[in-house]
Write an enzyme that holds these catalytic residues in place. Structure first.
Site, short mmCIF file in Angstrom:
data_model
loop_
_atom_site.label_atom_id
_atom_site.label_comp_id
_atom_site.label_asym_id
_atom_site.label_seq_id
_atom_site.Cartn_x
_atom_site.Cartn_y
_atom_site.Cartn_z
N HIS A 17 32.03 9.72 62.41
CA HIS A 17 32.09 8.16 61.10
C HIS A 17 30.65 7.44 61.63
CE1 HIS A 17 36.42 9.21 60.52
NE2 HIS A 17 35.83 9.50 59.52
N LYS A 41 49.08 10.46 53.40
CA LYS A 41 48.80 10.25 54.72
C LYS A 41 50.30 9.51 54.99
CE LYS A 41 44.17 11.92 55.44
NZ LYS A 41 42.87 11.93 55.48
N ARG A 90 31.37 18.32 57.56
CA ARG A 90 31.12 19.21 59.08
C ARG A 90 31.22 20.06 58.90
NH1 ARG A 90 36.48 16.48 59.85
NH2 ARG A 90 36.75 17.09 58.54
N SER A 128 39.35 12.95 62.59
CA SER A 128 40.16 10.87 63.54
C SER A 128 41.40 12.35 63.43
CB SER A 128 41.13 10.90 62.18
OG SER A 128 39.63 9.80 61.71
#
Length: 159
Positions: A17, A41, A90, A128
């Protein structure tokens, strides 16, 4: 003046990040990091903890501020007068879902564009979720997250 938002759950902020934040902060005049409340989440860190961790890790950037928000990212961008949404990629799998979201946002408000930053190779694997799992099992996270986040993991997991 170019104002952008960088939305995400940041549970917690990682070096991946921060790579995106640093690079985006160099190309926009103002970068607002929006910590999203994602009802799908169950976060490890509270909203207040995530905000604190982001504030601590971005304080060197004079043009970066932190906010929290609920709802659509496009509404958050409009509310803040941002014309750019920053997103990190990514892998190819990120691109597929991010492209769909970007196109949806553009259909809602054609005045707001999405700018993609590919993550630096050294962080291409990092998320994360991975950082949380490594920390949960007591392994070294110093290459994954800033020291303040590593300390927060120790407080959460007692390791």
């Amino acid at each position: 003046m170019i104002k952008a938002i960088y939305p995400g759950s940041f549970d917690p902020v990682t070096f991946g990040h921060l790579d995106i934040i640093e690079r985006a902060a160099r190309v926009v005049d103002e970068l607002i990091i929006g910590i999203l409340v994602n009802k799908e989440k169950k976060p490890l860190f509270t909203m207040e903890e995530r905000r604190f961790l982001l504030e601590e890790t971005t304080k060197e950037f004079s043009n970066v501020t932190i906010q929290t928000f609920e709802g659509l990212t496009i509404d958050f961008a409009r509310k803040n007068g941002a014309r750019l949404i920053i997103r990190g990629l990514r892998a190819v799998t990120d691109f597929e879902s991010e492209m769909q979201i970007a196109q949806t946002n553009h259909s809602i408000d054609p005045e707001i564009d999405t700018m993609f930053f590919t993550t630096s190779l050294e962080y291409a694997f990092l998320s994360s979720t991975i950082a949380r799992e490594v920390a949960y099992y007591g392994s070294d996270v110093s290459k994954l997250v800033p020291p303040v986040v590593a300390g927060a993991f120790r407080d959460k997991f007692g390791k």
